[in-house]
Design an enzyme around this catalytic site. Sequence first.
Site, mmCIF file in Angstrom:
data_model
loop_
_atom_site.group_PDB
_atom_site.id
_atom_site.type_symbol
_atom_site.label_atom_id
_atom_site.label_comp_id
_atom_site.label_asym_id
_atom_site.label_seq_id
_atom_site.Cartn_x
_atom_site.Cartn_y
_atom_site.Cartn_z
ATOM 1 N N THR A 46 0.825 -1.230 0.000
ATOM 2 C CA THR A 46 -0.046 -0.094 0.015
ATOM 3 C C THR A 46 0.963 1.293 -0.036
ATOM 4 O O THR A 46 0.288 2.207 -0.453
ATOM 5 C CB THR A 46 -0.986 0.154 1.488
ATOM 6 O OG1 THR A 46 -1.626 -1.213 1.247
ATOM 7 C CG2 THR A 46 -1.768 1.134 1.228
ATOM 8 N N TYR A 130 3.838 -13.120 3.900
ATOM 9 C CA TYR A 130 2.719 -12.355 3.277
ATOM 10 C C TYR A 130 2.457 -13.425 1.886
ATOM 11 O O TYR A 130 3.055 -13.530 0.960
ATOM 12 C CB TYR A 130 3.235 -10.916 2.662
ATOM 13 C CG TYR A 130 2.186 -10.305 1.967
ATOM 14 C CD1 TYR A 130 0.788 -10.791 1.903
ATOM 15 C CD2 TYR A 130 2.545 -9.062 1.297
ATOM 16 C CE1 TYR A 130 -0.176 -10.062 1.364
ATOM 17 C CE2 TYR A 130 1.471 -8.322 0.838
ATOM 18 C CZ TYR A 130 0.130 -8.795 0.819
ATOM 19 O OH TYR A 130 -0.732 -7.936 0.095
ATOM 20 N N LYS A 158 0.443 -13.132 6.836
ATOM 21 C CA LYS A 158 -0.767 -12.166 6.319
ATOM 22 C C LYS A 158 -1.257 -13.045 5.284
ATOM 23 O O LYS A 158 -0.802 -13.217 4.271
ATOM 24 C CB LYS A 158 -0.337 -11.010 5.617
ATOM 25 C CG LYS A 158 -1.387 -10.006 5.127
ATOM 26 C CD LYS A 158 -0.691 -8.834 4.577
ATOM 27 C CE LYS A 158 -2.001 -8.190 3.652
ATOM 28 N NZ LYS A 158 -1.508 -6.941 3.163
#
Length: 296
Positions: A46, A130, A158
Amino acid sequence: MTLSGVYVPLITPFDAAGAVARDALEALAHEVLGAGAAGLIALGTTAEPGSLDRAEQATVVDLLARVCRDRDAPLLVGAGTPAALGALRGRPAVTAALSLVPPFVQPGEPAVVAHFSALAAASPVPLVVYHVPYRTGQQLSVETLRRLAALPGVVGVKLAVGAIGTDTVRLLADPPDGFAVLGGDDTVISPLLALGAQGAILASAHLATAGFVELADAWRIGDATRARALGHRLAELSAALFAAPNPTVVKAVLHAQGRIPTPAVRLPLLAPDDETVQVVLARLAALAGVSTPARR
Protein backbone atom coordinates in the site's frame (compact mmCIF):
# COMPACT_ATOMS: atom_id res chain seq x y z
CA MET A 1 5.75 -12.20 20.47
CA THR A 2 2.01 -12.05 19.87
CA LEU A 3 0.43 -10.21 16.96
CA SER A 4 -3.27 -9.44 17.14
CA GLY A 5 -5.72 -6.68 16.32
CA VAL A 6 -5.90 -4.39 13.31
CA TYR A 7 -2.70 -3.20 11.61
CA VAL A 8 -2.76 -0.39 9.06
CA PRO A 9 -0.35 -0.64 6.10
CA LEU A 10 0.20 3.07 5.69
CA ILE A 11 0.22 4.81 2.33
CA THR A 12 3.07 7.12 1.38
CA PRO A 13 1.56 10.58 0.89
CA PHE A 14 3.24 12.95 -1.54
CA ASP A 15 3.29 16.74 -1.52
CA ALA A 16 2.71 19.09 -4.45
CA ALA A 17 6.37 18.80 -5.45
CA GLY A 18 6.16 14.99 -5.49
CA ALA A 19 8.22 14.45 -2.34
CA VAL A 20 7.19 12.33 0.63
CA ALA A 21 4.81 14.42 2.73
CA ARG A 22 6.36 13.71 6.11
CA ASP A 23 3.98 15.76 8.24
CA ALA A 24 0.95 14.11 6.64
CA LEU A 25 2.41 10.65 7.11
CA GLU A 26 3.12 11.34 10.77
CA ALA A 27 -0.39 12.69 11.28
CA LEU A 28 -1.94 9.63 9.62
CA ALA A 29 0.10 7.33 11.85
CA HIS A 30 -1.09 9.11 14.98
CA GLU A 31 -4.69 9.19 13.73
CA VAL A 32 -5.04 5.47 13.09
CA LEU A 33 -3.25 4.51 16.30
CA GLY A 34 -5.42 6.97 18.19
CA ALA A 35 -8.49 5.32 16.69
CA GLY A 36 -7.45 1.97 18.13
CA ALA A 37 -5.22 0.32 15.51
CA ALA A 38 -2.89 -2.19 17.14
CA GLY A 39 0.09 -1.22 15.02
CA LEU A 40 1.44 -0.01 11.69
CA ILE A 41 3.03 -1.47 8.57
CA ALA A 42 5.76 0.54 6.84
CA LEU A 43 6.68 -0.15 3.21
CA GLY A 44 3.85 -2.58 2.62
CA THR A 45 2.47 -2.77 -0.92
CA THR A 46 0.00 0.00 0.00
CA ALA A 47 3.00 2.31 0.50
CA GLU A 48 4.10 2.00 -3.16
CA PRO A 49 7.57 0.86 -2.02
CA GLY A 50 8.74 0.02 -5.54
CA SER A 51 8.39 3.68 -6.51
CA LEU A 52 10.37 4.96 -3.50
CA ASP A 53 14.13 5.35 -3.64
CA ARG A 54 16.31 4.15 -0.76
CA ALA A 55 16.40 7.53 0.93
CA GLU A 56 12.59 7.80 0.79
CA GLN A 57 12.21 4.29 2.16
CA ALA A 58 14.53 5.13 5.04
CA THR A 59 12.57 8.33 5.70
CA VAL A 60 9.31 6.40 5.94
CA VAL A 61 10.73 3.75 8.28
CA ASP A 62 12.47 6.33 10.49
CA LEU A 63 9.34 8.41 10.84
CA LEU A 64 7.00 5.52 11.60
CA ALA A 65 9.52 3.95 13.97
CA ARG A 66 9.56 7.18 15.95
CA VAL A 67 5.76 7.32 16.11
CA CYS A 68 5.47 3.68 17.17
CA ARG A 69 8.21 4.06 19.76
CA ASP A 70 6.48 7.11 21.23
CA ARG A 71 3.10 5.34 21.31
CA ASP A 72 4.45 1.93 22.34
CA ALA A 73 2.91 0.32 19.24
CA PRO A 74 4.25 -2.51 17.07
CA LEU A 75 5.80 -1.63 13.71
CA LEU A 76 6.15 -4.15 10.90
CA VAL A 77 8.26 -3.29 7.87
CA GLY A 78 7.90 -4.74 4.39
CA ALA A 79 11.21 -6.50 3.71
CA GLY A 80 11.75 -9.73 1.82
CA THR A 81 15.40 -9.87 0.82
CA PRO A 82 18.54 -10.33 2.91
CA ALA A 83 19.59 -6.76 2.09
CA ALA A 84 16.23 -5.27 3.06
CA LEU A 85 16.15 -7.29 6.26
CA GLY A 86 19.74 -6.30 7.05
CA ALA A 87 18.68 -2.66 6.89
CA LEU A 88 16.40 -3.31 9.87
CA ARG A 89 19.33 -4.23 12.12
CA GLY A 90 19.80 -1.75 14.92
CA ARG A 91 16.18 -0.55 14.76
CA PRO A 92 14.67 -1.59 18.11
CA ALA A 93 11.31 -0.03 17.23
CA VAL A 94 10.80 -2.56 14.39
CA THR A 95 8.80 -5.50 15.72
CA ALA A 96 8.87 -7.78 12.66
CA ALA A 97 9.27 -7.86 8.89
CA LEU A 98 6.42 -8.57 6.47
CA SER A 99 8.03 -10.78 3.83
CA LEU A 100 6.36 -11.68 0.56
CA VAL A 101 6.32 -15.23 -0.78
CA PRO A 102 8.69 -15.07 -3.79
CA PRO A 103 6.61 -13.73 -6.68
CA PHE A 104 6.46 -14.69 -10.35
CA VAL A 105 9.04 -17.49 -10.31
CA GLN A 106 6.67 -20.06 -8.73
CA PRO A 107 9.50 -21.92 -6.98
CA GLY A 108 7.29 -24.63 -5.49
CA GLU A 109 6.26 -25.19 -1.91
CA PRO A 110 9.46 -26.91 -0.66
CA ALA A 111 11.50 -24.02 -2.06
CA VAL A 112 9.26 -21.48 -0.33
CA VAL A 113 9.93 -23.20 2.99
CA ALA A 114 13.67 -23.25 2.27
CA HIS A 115 13.55 -19.57 1.28
CA PHE A 116 11.90 -18.50 4.52
CA SER A 117 14.16 -20.74 6.59
CA ALA A 118 17.18 -18.93 5.14
CA LEU A 119 15.58 -15.48 5.52
CA ALA A 120 14.58 -16.11 9.13
CA ALA A 121 18.06 -17.37 10.03
CA ALA A 122 19.62 -14.16 8.67
CA SER A 123 16.97 -11.68 9.81
CA PRO A 124 17.48 -9.43 12.83
CA VAL A 125 13.70 -9.43 13.45
CA PRO A 126 10.96 -12.08 13.31
CA LEU A 127 9.15 -12.65 10.01
CA VAL A 128 5.49 -12.53 9.03
CA VAL A 129 4.94 -14.40 5.76
CA TYR A 130 2.86 -12.47 3.22
CA HIS A 131 0.87 -15.07 1.29
CA VAL A 132 -1.05 -13.55 -1.60
CA PRO A 133 -1.15 -16.19 -4.37
CA TYR A 134 -3.26 -14.20 -6.83
CA ARG A 135 -0.32 -11.77 -7.00
CA THR A 136 2.68 -14.06 -6.51
CA GLY A 137 1.44 -17.03 -8.55
CA GLN A 138 2.52 -19.43 -5.79
CA GLN A 139 -0.09 -21.49 -3.96
CA LEU A 140 0.67 -22.83 -0.47
CA SER A 141 -1.18 -25.74 1.12
CA VAL A 142 -2.17 -25.78 4.77
CA GLU A 143 0.59 -28.34 5.32
CA THR A 144 3.17 -25.90 3.93
CA LEU A 145 1.80 -23.07 6.06
CA ARG A 146 2.25 -25.32 9.09
CA ARG A 147 5.84 -26.04 8.03
CA LEU A 148 6.46 -22.31 7.77
CA ALA A 149 4.89 -21.77 11.20
CA ALA A 150 7.32 -24.29 12.67
CA LEU A 151 10.39 -22.35 11.45
CA PRO A 152 12.30 -20.49 14.16
CA GLY A 153 11.79 -16.78 13.66
CA VAL A 154 8.53 -17.04 11.68
CA VAL A 155 5.73 -15.66 13.84
CA GLY A 156 2.74 -15.24 11.56
CA VAL A 157 1.18 -14.98 8.14
CA LYS A 158 -0.72 -12.27 6.33
CA LEU A 159 -3.28 -14.51 4.65
CA ALA A 160 -4.66 -12.95 1.47
CA VAL A 161 -5.76 -15.88 -0.68
CA GLY A 162 -8.76 -14.14 -2.24
CA ALA A 163 -11.43 -16.38 -0.73
CA ILE A 164 -12.16 -18.57 2.26
CA GLY A 165 -11.42 -22.11 1.14
CA THR A 166 -10.90 -25.47 2.81
CA ASP A 167 -7.24 -24.81 3.62
CA THR A 168 -8.09 -21.57 5.39
CA VAL A 169 -10.77 -23.29 7.45
CA ARG A 170 -8.39 -26.13 8.33
CA LEU A 171 -5.63 -23.72 9.36
CA LEU A 172 -7.89 -21.66 11.60
CA ALA A 173 -9.56 -24.74 13.08
CA ASP A 174 -6.22 -25.79 14.54
CA PRO A 175 -3.83 -22.82 14.44
CA PRO A 176 -0.16 -23.47 15.19
CA ASP A 177 0.97 -22.33 18.62
CA GLY A 178 2.64 -18.93 18.63
CA PHE A 179 1.72 -18.28 14.99
CA ALA A 180 -0.58 -15.36 14.20
CA VAL A 181 -2.97 -15.59 11.27
CA LEU A 182 -3.69 -12.03 10.11
CA GLY A 183 -6.36 -11.57 7.45
CA GLY A 184 -5.25 -9.56 4.45
CA ASP A 185 -8.33 -9.58 2.19
CA ASP A 186 -10.31 -6.56 3.30
CA THR A 187 -13.71 -7.55 1.92
CA VAL A 188 -13.79 -10.92 3.72
CA ILE A 189 -12.11 -9.91 6.95
CA SER A 190 -15.27 -10.38 9.02
CA PRO A 191 -15.68 -14.10 8.21
CA LEU A 192 -11.95 -14.64 8.67
CA LEU A 193 -12.14 -13.12 12.14
CA ALA A 194 -15.23 -15.21 12.84
CA LEU A 195 -13.23 -18.33 11.97
CA GLY A 196 -10.49 -17.39 14.40
CA ALA A 197 -7.97 -15.10 12.69
CA GLN A 198 -6.13 -13.20 15.42
CA GLY A 199 -6.17 -9.92 13.54
CA ALA A 200 -5.86 -8.19 10.20
CA ILE A 201 -3.68 -6.04 8.00
CA LEU A 202 -6.12 -3.76 6.18
CA ALA A 203 -5.56 -0.86 3.79
CA SER A 204 -9.27 -0.06 4.25
CA ALA A 205 -8.55 0.76 7.90
CA HIS A 206 -7.04 4.10 6.88
CA LEU A 207 -10.75 4.99 6.83
CA ALA A 208 -13.31 3.99 9.47
CA THR A 209 -10.38 2.78 11.56
CA ALA A 210 -12.45 2.59 14.73
CA GLY A 211 -15.07 0.52 12.90
CA PHE A 212 -12.56 -2.12 11.86
CA VAL A 213 -11.15 -2.19 15.39
CA GLU A 214 -14.68 -2.60 16.76
CA LEU A 215 -15.28 -5.45 14.30
CA ALA A 216 -12.17 -7.32 15.47
CA ASP A 217 -13.10 -6.76 19.10
CA ALA A 218 -16.68 -7.96 18.54
CA TRP A 219 -15.57 -11.26 17.02
CA ARG A 220 -12.93 -11.68 19.74
CA ILE A 221 -15.52 -11.51 22.51
CA GLY A 222 -18.11 -13.51 20.56
CA ASP A 223 -20.64 -10.73 19.92
CA ALA A 224 -21.78 -12.16 16.57
CA THR A 225 -24.84 -9.94 16.25
CA ARG A 226 -22.83 -6.75 16.40
CA ALA A 227 -19.97 -8.19 14.32
CA ARG A 228 -22.18 -9.41 11.46
CA ALA A 229 -23.99 -6.10 11.07
CA LEU A 230 -20.80 -4.06 11.16
CA GLY A 231 -18.91 -6.54 8.99
CA HIS A 232 -21.46 -6.27 6.19
CA ARG A 233 -21.19 -2.49 6.07
CA LEU A 234 -17.40 -2.49 6.24
CA ALA A 235 -17.21 -5.07 3.45
CA GLU A 236 -19.16 -2.71 1.21
CA LEU A 237 -16.71 0.08 2.06
CA SER A 238 -13.73 -2.16 1.29
CA ALA A 239 -15.21 -3.28 -2.01
CA ALA A 240 -15.54 0.37 -3.07
CA LEU A 241 -11.98 1.14 -1.95
CA PHE A 242 -10.63 -1.69 -4.10
CA ALA A 243 -12.68 -0.82 -7.19
CA ALA A 244 -9.42 0.55 -8.63
CA PRO A 245 -5.84 -0.56 -7.87
CA ASN A 246 -4.78 -0.03 -4.27
CA PRO A 247 -3.87 2.52 -2.90
CA THR A 248 -5.27 4.88 -5.53
CA VAL A 249 -8.76 5.13 -4.06
CA VAL A 250 -7.56 5.27 -0.46
CA LYS A 251 -5.30 8.19 -1.33
CA ALA A 252 -7.99 10.02 -3.26
CA VAL A 253 -10.43 9.71 -0.37
CA LEU A 254 -7.86 10.77 2.22
CA HIS A 255 -7.16 13.84 0.07
CA ALA A 256 -10.88 14.59 -0.25
CA GLN A 257 -11.06 14.47 3.55
CA GLY A 258 -8.16 16.92 3.79
CA ARG A 259 -5.88 14.42 5.51
CA ILE A 260 -3.09 14.37 2.88
CA PRO A 261 -1.92 17.26 0.68
CA THR A 262 -2.41 15.53 -2.70
CA PRO A 263 -4.00 12.32 -3.98
CA ALA A 264 -0.88 11.62 -6.06
CA VAL A 265 0.31 8.11 -6.82
CA ARG A 266 3.40 7.21 -8.81
CA LEU A 267 3.55 5.19 -12.00
CA PRO A 268 2.66 2.48 -12.80
CA LEU A 269 -0.46 3.58 -10.88
CA LEU A 270 -2.94 6.18 -12.08
CA ALA A 271 -5.52 8.16 -10.13
CA PRO A 272 -9.06 6.69 -9.99
CA ASP A 273 -12.03 8.38 -11.60
CA ASP A 274 -14.11 10.77 -9.52
CA GLU A 275 -17.18 8.51 -9.55
CA THR A 276 -15.23 5.78 -7.74
CA VAL A 277 -14.15 8.25 -5.08
CA GLN A 278 -17.68 9.56 -4.61
CA VAL A 279 -18.99 6.04 -4.02
CA VAL A 280 -16.52 5.60 -1.16
CA LEU A 281 -17.38 8.97 0.36
CA ALA A 282 -21.08 8.07 0.24
CA ARG A 283 -20.43 4.73 1.94
CA LEU A 284 -18.36 6.41 4.62
CA ALA A 285 -21.18 8.86 5.26
CA ALA A 286 -23.70 6.02 5.50
CA LEU A 287 -21.41 4.08 7.83
CA ALA A 288 -21.04 7.10 10.10
CA GLY A 289 -24.79 7.63 10.13
CA VAL A 290 -25.75 4.13 11.26
CA SER A 291 -25.13 3.14 14.85
CA THR A 292 -24.02 -0.38 15.60
CA PRO A 293 -25.96 -2.62 18.00
CA ALA A 294 -25.21 -1.90 21.63
CA ARG A 295 -22.40 -3.85 23.24
CA ARG A 296 -23.43 -6.58 25.61
